[in-house]
Scaffold this motif. Structure first.
Motif, short mmCIF file in Angstrom:
data_model
loop_
_atom_site.label_atom_id
_atom_site.label_comp_id
_atom_site.label_asym_id
_atom_site.label_seq_id
_atom_site.Cartn_x
_atom_site.Cartn_y
_atom_site.Cartn_z
N ALA A 162 0.83 -1.19 0.00
CA ALA A 162 0.00 0.00 0.00
C ALA A 162 0.88 1.26 0.00
O ALA A 162 2.01 1.24 0.50
N LEU A 163 0.32 2.33 -0.54
CA LEU A 163 1.07 3.59 -0.61
C LEU A 163 1.46 4.07 0.79
O LEU A 163 2.60 4.50 1.02
N ALA A 164 0.53 3.96 1.74
CA ALA A 164 0.82 4.41 3.10
C ALA A 164 1.96 3.59 3.71
O ALA A 164 2.81 4.12 4.44
N THR A 165 1.98 2.31 3.37
CA THR A 165 3.06 1.45 3.88
C THR A 165 4.40 1.88 3.32
O THR A 165 5.39 1.97 4.04
N LEU A 166 4.42 2.16 2.02
CA LEU A 166 5.66 2.58 1.40
C LEU A 166 6.11 3.92 1.99
O LEU A 166 7.30 4.10 2.28
N TYR A 167 5.16 4.80 2.20
CA TYR A 167 5.49 6.11 2.77
C TYR A 167 6.13 5.92 4.14
O TYR A 167 7.15 6.54 4.45
N TRP A 168 5.55 5.04 4.92
CA TRP A 168 6.10 4.80 6.26
C TRP A 168 7.50 4.22 6.18
O TRP A 168 8.41 4.62 6.91
N ARG A 169 7.69 3.26 5.27
CA ARG A 169 9.01 2.63 5.16
C ARG A 169 10.08 3.65 4.77
O ARG A 169 11.19 3.63 5.28
N VAL A 170 9.74 4.52 3.83
CA VAL A 170 10.70 5.54 3.41
C VAL A 170 11.03 6.45 4.59
O VAL A 170 12.20 6.77 4.85
N HIS A 171 10.01 6.85 5.31
CA HIS A 171 10.21 7.73 6.45
C HIS A 171 11.13 7.08 7.48
O HIS A 171 12.09 7.69 7.97
N GLU A 172 10.87 5.82 7.78
CA GLU A 172 11.66 5.12 8.79
C GLU A 172 13.09 4.88 8.28
O GLU A 172 14.06 5.03 9.04
N ALA A 173 13.23 4.50 7.02
CA ALA A 173 14.56 4.26 6.46
C ALA A 173 15.39 5.54 6.48
O ALA A 173 16.58 5.53 6.82
N ARG A 174 14.77 6.66 6.12
CA ARG A 174 15.50 7.93 6.12
C ARG A 174 15.92 8.30 7.55
O ARG A 174 17.02 8.81 7.77
N ARG A 175 15.04 8.04 8.50
CA ARG A 175 15.37 8.37 9.89
C ARG A 175 16.60 7.58 10.34
O ARG A 175 17.54 8.13 10.94
N LEU A 176 16.61 6.29 10.02
CA LEU A 176 17.73 5.45 10.44
C LEU A 176 19.01 5.81 9.69
O LEU A 176 20.10 5.82 10.28
N MET A 177 18.88 6.12 8.41
CA MET A 177 20.07 6.50 7.62
C MET A 177 20.65 7.82 8.13
O MET A 177 21.88 7.97 8.23
N LYS A 178 19.79 8.77 8.44
CA LYS A 178 20.28 10.06 8.95
C LYS A 178 21.00 9.87 10.28
O LYS A 178 21.99 10.54 10.55
N ARG A 179 20.48 8.97 11.07
CA ARG A 179 21.13 8.73 12.36
C ARG A 179 22.50 8.08 12.15
O ARG A 179 23.49 8.47 12.77
N SER A 180 22.58 7.12 11.21
CA SER A 180 23.86 6.44 10.98
C SER A 180 24.89 7.36 10.33
O SER A 180 26.08 7.21 10.58
N LEU A 181 24.41 8.27 9.49
CA LEU A 181 25.35 9.11 8.72
C LEU A 181 25.36 10.54 9.25
O LEU A 181 25.71 11.47 8.50
N ALA A 182 25.02 10.72 10.50
CA ALA A 182 24.90 12.07 11.05
C ALA A 182 26.16 12.89 10.85
O ALA A 182 26.11 14.09 10.53
N GLU A 183 27.32 12.25 10.98
CA GLU A 183 28.58 13.01 10.87
C GLU A 183 28.90 13.40 9.43
O GLU A 183 29.73 14.28 9.20
N ASP A 184 28.26 12.75 8.48
CA ASP A 184 28.53 13.05 7.07
C ASP A 184 27.50 13.98 6.47
O ASP A 184 27.61 14.34 5.29
N LEU A 185 26.49 14.35 7.25
CA LEU A 185 25.43 15.21 6.73
C LEU A 185 25.53 16.59 7.37
O LEU A 185 25.93 16.71 8.53
N PRO A 186 25.20 17.64 6.61
CA PRO A 186 25.26 18.99 7.18
C PRO A 186 24.23 19.19 8.28
O PRO A 186 23.19 18.57 8.28
#
Lengths: 186, 259
Positions: A162-186
């Motif tokens: 479902a679209l809502a499911t995909l939206y949630w997955r993207v949101h969660e994946a971005r949150r985790l990626m931002k946390r892992s790469l915090a030192e490489d992001l402005p």
């Protein structure tokens, strides 16, 4: 038919009709780079990405007779690709897979200076590690929408969710990626 | 448009790691060699064995032990006590609620099964037909071990002029967070199920479920629901041929498990 000018759907119909080899070549020429890129982004290993890409095209070829054009050929092909990738990641999880860090991938050359190359290789390693930490479904969500530029509805169609499911997955994946790469992001 | 630093970072990584033209040419040649020969009638039909299939490796000893364990669990608890009521009851969501006794039994079962298989266990499924489990060849590394949990999925039905619900199919999955569970279509009406649970920072769970019941012509595409522990949620409603179907789901942590 001018193969180079034909749409994907026209090429598929030609294959279904008479299996023309040059048409297969054209379809592969168009889609191989993107499918190979997607498989690397999912498997995070070049050898596995090659094997997966081969599997995708063989499966697509075998399923070509069933393709009815309900979705675009690209969406259909990428759905096969994601299914192959998810099955592969499931198999890999069940095997005694070595951590990716233990199998370093060669960094692509991105400058002549050794210090620049070294810095890029380190960054690539951190990005791969961050992607590796994502579960396969979250990784697929970010690969499709961020790296492959699919819209959310298109990505949901490829993932079969479902679209809502995909939206949630993207949101969660971005949150985790931002946390892992915090030192490489402005 | 608002700049997206994460996207820029990942895009530059994708460019650096993409295969070169020579590599793609070699891969293309390899794929062409592997494709079945082109015939006048188009692609050849599927032939088993030509593509490497995932081999679901389950240890024979584990299967035997699973049968013994499953039989033991059923003998000890019986279907009703195990949480699979066959009689009609009124409160539909009650079917998906786990009692304290059931939770305690499932926690012990998960711990004992993990101990028995020396950390090779991926998941256990309980349903009215018995117990099924899947093992991994690799041991679960202690640092990878996540919190144990149980996910109950219940499919109910009733005729449109009735108030009571009957259980068509019910399943408890005992596993660890983030484990990707694929259950083959071999239990009751189930035509296969995929499940994945992701704990959220606020204590709730994102539960991803894909489910098929060909016998009742009910299929649920992959959807994520946000569930609170111990609160069953209705996740699907379907009506067909004067019959109404509902699927409920609940998730509970198995707090004293490993992890």
């Amino acid at each position: 038919m001018d193969v180079a000018e034909a749409t994907d759907s026209e090429l598929v119909i030609a294959i279904q009709r008479d299996g023309a080899g040059c048409v297969v070549e054209e379809l592969m020429r168009r889609h191989l780079p993107r499918v190979r890129g997607m498989m690397y982004q999912m498997a995070l290993n070049h050898a596995d990405a090659d094997d997966l890409t081969q599997e995708v095209f063989i499966r697509a070829w075998r399923g070509m007779a069933k393709f009815r054009g309900g979705a675009s050929f690209s969406t259909w092909l990428h759905r096969i690709a994601m299914n192959c990738a998810m099955s592969f990641l499931g198999r890999r999880a069940r095997r005694a897979a070595a951590p990716l860090e233990a199998v370093p991938e060669p960094a692509a050359p991105c400058g002549d200076r050794p210090d620049v190359r070294a810095a890029a290789a380190e960054l690539d390693g951190r990005i791969r590690a961050a992607l590796e930490q994502l579960t396969p479904k979250l990784r697929a969500a970010i690969v499709l929408t961020v790296l492959q530029d699919y819209s959310l509805p298109e990505a949901a169609r490829i993932e079969g969710c479902a679209l809502a499911t995909l939206y949630w997955r993207v949101h969660e994946a971005r949150r985790l990626m931002k946390r892992s790469l915090a030192e490489d992001l402005p | 448009m608002k700049p997206d630093p994460l996207k820029a970072l990942l895009k530059s990584w994708a460019e650096r790691t993409q295969a070169g033209d020579a590599d793609l040419d070699a891969l293309g040649a390899r794929i062409r060699d592997a494709l079945p020969p082109v015939s006048a009638s188009g692609p050849a039909p599927d032939e088993p064995g030509a593509v490497f299939h995932p081999v679901r490796r389950r240890l024979a000893a584990a299967a035997a032990a699973a049968i013994l364990l499953g039989a033991g669990a059923l003998l000890l608890h019986g279907p009703r006590e195990a949480g699979f009521p066959m009689a009609a009851v009124n409160g539909a969501e009650d079917h998906a609620r786990l009692t304290a006794e059931q939770l305690a039994a499932r926690r012990i079962l998960l711990e004992e099964t993990e101990a028995l298989f020396a950390d090779h266990l991926r998941w256990v499924q309980l349903d009215a037909a018995g117990m099924h489990l899947e093992l991994s060849e690799a041991t679960v590394r202690p640092e990878d071990s996540k919190a144990g949990l149980v996910v109950r999925t219940v499919m109910l039905t009733r005729k449109e002029n009735q108030t009571d619900w009957e259980t068509v199919w019910s399943s408890d999955i005992l596993t660890r967070a983030e484990e990707y569970v694929e259950v083959a279509g071999n239990t009751g009406c189930s035509g296969g199920m995929e499940l994945w649970v992701h704990p959220l920072p606020d204590g709730r769970y994102a539960v991803d479920l894909q489910f098929q019941c060909p016998r009742q012509k009910v299929a649920m595409p992959g959807e994520t629901r946000i569930l609170s522990a111990g609160r069953p949620e209705r996740i699907l409603t379907r009506s067909a041929g004067g019959q109404e179907f509902r699927i409920y789901q609940s998730v509970e942590p198995l707090a004293n498990g490993r992890g």
